[in-house]
Write a protein that holds these residues in place. Structure first.
Motif, PDB file in Angstrom:
ATOM      1  N   THR A   1      -2.651  -8.454 -14.576  1.00  0.00           N
ATOM      2  CA  THR A   1      -2.779  -7.494 -13.471  1.00  0.00           C
ATOM      3  C   THR A   1      -1.943  -7.970 -12.302  1.00  0.00           C
ATOM      4  O   THR A   1      -2.002  -9.144 -11.920  1.00  0.00           O
ATOM      5  N   VAL A   2      -1.160  -7.067 -11.737  1.00  0.00           N
ATOM      6  CA  VAL A   2      -0.438  -7.331 -10.500  1.00  0.00           C
ATOM      7  C   VAL A   2      -1.156  -6.557  -9.393  1.00  0.00           C
ATOM      8  O   VAL A   2      -1.357  -5.341  -9.515  1.00  0.00           O
ATOM      9  N   THR A   3      -1.558  -7.267  -8.354  1.00  0.00           N
ATOM     10  CA  THR A   3      -2.334  -6.600  -7.304  1.00  0.00           C
ATOM     11  C   THR A   3      -1.427  -6.082  -6.191  1.00  0.00           C
ATOM     12  O   THR A   3      -0.349  -6.627  -5.934  1.00  0.00           O
ATOM     13  N   CYS A   4      -1.876  -5.013  -5.556  1.00  0.00           N
ATOM     14  CA  CYS A   4      -1.164  -4.424  -4.427  1.00  0.00           C
ATOM     15  C   CYS A   4      -2.206  -3.931  -3.437  1.00  0.00           C
ATOM     16  O   CYS A   4      -3.115  -3.176  -3.812  1.00  0.00           O
ATOM     17  N   SER A   5      -2.063  -4.334  -2.186  1.00  0.00           N
ATOM     18  CA  SER A   5      -3.011  -3.934  -1.151  1.00  0.00           C
ATOM     19  C   SER A   5      -2.250  -3.591   0.118  1.00  0.00           C
ATOM     20  O   SER A   5      -1.337  -4.309   0.513  1.00  0.00           O
ATOM     21  N   GLN A   6      -2.641  -2.500   0.785  1.00  0.00           N
ATOM     22  CA  GLN A   6      -1.995  -2.113   2.040  1.00  0.00           C
ATOM     23  C   GLN A   6      -3.042  -1.956   3.138  1.00  0.00           C
ATOM     24  O   GLN A   6      -4.177  -1.559   2.864  1.00  0.00           O
ATOM     25  N   ASN A   7      -2.642  -2.268   4.375  1.00  0.00           N
ATOM     26  CA  ASN A   7      -3.578  -2.233   5.501  1.00  0.00           C
ATOM     27  C   ASN A   7      -3.217  -1.165   6.525  1.00  0.00           C
ATOM     28  O   ASN A   7      -3.560  -1.274   7.705  1.00  0.00           O
ATOM     29  N   MET A   8      -2.508  -0.119   6.082  1.00  0.00           N
ATOM     30  CA  MET A   8      -2.020   0.910   6.991  1.00  0.00           C
ATOM     31  C   MET A   8      -2.748   2.236   6.812  1.00  0.00           C
ATOM     32  O   MET A   8      -2.334   3.243   7.398  1.00  0.00           O
ATOM     33  N   ASN A   9      -3.775   2.248   6.003  1.00  0.00           N
ATOM     34  CA  ASN A   9      -4.525   3.477   5.743  1.00  0.00           C
ATOM     35  C   ASN A   9      -3.652   4.562   5.107  1.00  0.00           C
ATOM     36  O   ASN A   9      -3.880   5.769   5.314  1.00  0.00           O
ATOM     37  N   HIS A  10      -2.652   4.129   4.356  1.00  0.00           N
ATOM     38  CA  HIS A  10      -1.774   5.083   3.687  1.00  0.00           C
ATOM     39  C   HIS A  10      -2.488   5.757   2.537  1.00  0.00           C
ATOM     40  O   HIS A  10      -3.232   5.125   1.788  1.00  0.00           O
ATOM     41  N   GLU A  11      -2.220   7.049   2.371  1.00  0.00           N
ATOM     42  CA  GLU A  11      -2.820   7.778   1.260  1.00  0.00           C
ATOM     43  C   GLU A  11      -1.992   7.618  -0.020  1.00  0.00           C
ATOM     44  O   GLU A  11      -2.527   7.585  -1.114  1.00  0.00           O
ATOM     45  N   TYR A  12      -0.694   7.531   0.124  1.00  0.00           N
ATOM     46  CA  TYR A  12       0.198   7.501  -1.033  1.00  0.00           C
ATOM     47  C   TYR A  12       0.561   6.068  -1.390  1.00  0.00           C
ATOM     48  O   TYR A  12       0.957   5.277  -0.525  1.00  0.00           O
ATOM     49  N   MET A  13       0.442   5.733  -2.677  1.00  0.00           N
ATOM     50  CA  MET A  13       0.867   4.426  -3.173  1.00  0.00           C
ATOM     51  C   MET A  13       1.585   4.627  -4.504  1.00  0.00           C
ATOM     52  O   MET A  13       1.305   5.592  -5.238  1.00  0.00           O
ATOM     53  N   SER A  14       2.484   3.699  -4.801  1.00  0.00           N
ATOM     54  CA  SER A  14       3.318   3.889  -5.988  1.00  0.00           C
ATOM     55  C   SER A  14       3.778   2.543  -6.521  1.00  0.00           C
ATOM     56  O   SER A  14       3.916   1.576  -5.766  1.00  0.00           O
ATOM     57  N   TRP A  15       4.032   2.489  -7.822  1.00  0.00           N
ATOM     58  CA  TRP A  15       4.620   1.318  -8.457  1.00  0.00           C
ATOM     59  C   TRP A  15       5.984   1.659  -9.025  1.00  0.00           C
ATOM     60  O   TRP A  15       6.162   2.728  -9.648  1.00  0.00           O
ATOM     61  N   TYR A  16       6.931   0.717  -8.845  1.00  0.00           N
ATOM     62  CA  TYR A  16       8.272   0.854  -9.383  1.00  0.00           C
ATOM     63  C   TYR A  16       8.613  -0.394 -10.182  1.00  0.00           C
ATOM     64  O   TYR A  16       8.157  -1.485  -9.878  1.00  0.00           O
ATOM     65  N   ARG A  17       9.464  -0.198 -11.159  1.00  0.00           N
ATOM     66  CA  ARG A  17      10.125  -1.336 -11.778  1.00  0.00           C
ATOM     67  C   ARG A  17      11.620  -1.187 -11.533  1.00  0.00           C
ATOM     68  O   ARG A  17      12.130  -0.064 -11.354  1.00  0.00           O
ATOM     69  N   GLN A  18      12.293  -2.317 -11.487  1.00  0.00           N
ATOM     70  CA  GLN A  18      13.709  -2.306 -11.149  1.00  0.00           C
ATOM     71  C   GLN A  18      14.457  -3.235 -12.081  1.00  0.00           C
ATOM     72  O   GLN A  18      14.140  -4.422 -12.183  1.00  0.00           O
ATOM     73  N   ASP A  19      15.443  -2.689 -12.763  1.00  0.00           N
ATOM     74  CA  ASP A  19      16.243  -3.447 -13.705  1.00  0.00           C
ATOM     75  C   ASP A  19      17.707  -3.255 -13.358  1.00  0.00           C
ATOM     76  O   ASP A  19      18.094  -2.206 -12.833  1.00  0.00           O
ATOM     77  N   PRO A  20      18.542  -4.246 -13.679  1.00  0.00           N
ATOM     78  CA  PRO A  20      19.976  -4.162 -13.301  1.00  0.00           C
ATOM     79  C   PRO A  20      20.609  -2.868 -13.792  1.00  0.00           C
ATOM     80  O   PRO A  20      20.491  -2.499 -14.959  1.00  0.00           O
ATOM     81  N   GLY A  21      21.282  -2.177 -12.875  1.00  0.00           N
ATOM     82  CA  GLY A  21      21.997  -0.958 -13.227  1.00  0.00           C
ATOM     83  C   GLY A  21      21.139   0.282 -13.332  1.00  0.00           C
ATOM     84  O   GLY A  21      21.659   1.395 -13.441  1.00  0.00           O
ATOM     85  N   LEU A  22      19.813   0.119 -13.294  1.00  0.00           N
ATOM     86  CA  LEU A  22      18.928   1.279 -13.474  1.00  0.00           C
ATOM     87  C   LEU A  22      18.213   1.679 -12.195  1.00  0.00           C
ATOM     88  O   LEU A  22      17.565   2.714 -12.137  1.00  0.00           O
ATOM     89  N   GLY A  23      18.289   0.861 -11.178  1.00  0.00           N
ATOM     90  CA  GLY A  23      17.655   1.220  -9.919  1.00  0.00           C
ATOM     91  C   GLY A  23      16.143   1.213  -9.998  1.00  0.00           C
ATOM     92  O   GLY A  23      15.541   0.674 -10.931  1.00  0.00           O
TER      93      GLY A  23
END
Lengths: 115, 110
Positions: A20-42
């Motif tokens: 598990t990779v954890t992600c936490s934000q303290n800005m009360n944002h409603e929208y959250m998202s995960w990305y992966r990034q690989d060379p040449g693919l953005g």
């Protein structure tokens, strides 16, 4: 300080071992998202969440799971990691999916290596 | 098909010069466009947003232009410094989501 906290920064694991990779934000944002990034693919979107208990698939969801039980947290789960999931992972949050005036706030990234 | 194109080749410039990076798009009508900076192994950092009705936006040494006729945004860094070396991503809003380009790497030499 307003931020997205992502952990761990680096992770080396073996094929098939759940993680598990954890992600936490303290800005009360409603929208959250995960990305992966690989060379040449953005940046490729894995999953996103418009609010608590609301999650949707992005462009490359296979092999990943997410949950949004609380507004601040959006963990990324790899039930059975494979070497093709070796990548740089970034979590992002925002007041809206479009980013609006302040853009997306990204975490510091997680470099995952699956051997 | 819909595309966002940024020069995949690195841009190498000398310290003190102006760096200009290009973002072209096809088959989108974005309400606005954003630019991000990304350092190796880190997540992107938001820099600037420019709306479709704005021709130019400035922030310190950064300047962004947006030409909806040409379907192009230019990102300028004036008086560039080695610390500006990074990959710069453009992102545009399409309907209600943000679409990212693949980025251009900038290398500023002393």
């Amino acid at each position: 300080e307003a931020q997205v906290t992502q952990n761990p920064r680096y992770l080396i694991t073996v094929t098939g071992k759940k993680l598990t990779v954890t992600c936490s934000q303290n800005m009360n944002h409603e929208y959250m998202s995960w990305y992966r990034q690989d060379p040449g693919l953005g940046l490729r979107q894995i999953y996103y969440s418009m609010n608590v208990e609301v999650t949707d698939k992005g462009d490359v969801p296979e092999g990943y799971k997410v949950s949004r039980k609380e507004k601040r947290n959006f963990p990324l789960i790899l039930e059975s990691p494979s070497p093709n999931q070796t990548s740089l992972y970034s979590c992002a949050s925002s007041f809206s999916r479009g980013g609006n005036n302040y853009g997306y706030t990204f975490g510091s990234g997680t470099r995952l290596t699956v051997v | 098909s819909q595309k966002i194109e940024q020069n995949s080749e690195a841009l190498n410039i000398q310290e003190g010069k102006t760096a200009t990076l290009t973002c072209n798009y096809t088959n989108y009508s974005p309400a606005y466009l954003q630019w991000y900076r990304q350092d190796p192994g880190r997540g992107p950092v938001f820099l600037l947003l420019i709306r479709e009705n704005e021709k130019e936006k400035r922030k310190e040494r950064l300047k962004v232009t947006f030409d909806t006729t040409l379907k192009q945004s230019l990102f300028h860094i004036t008086a560039s410094q080695p610390a500006d070396s990074a990959t710069y991503l453009c992102a545009l809003r399409n309907t209600d989501k943000l679409i990212f380009g693949t980025g251009t790497r900038l290398q500023v030499f002393p």
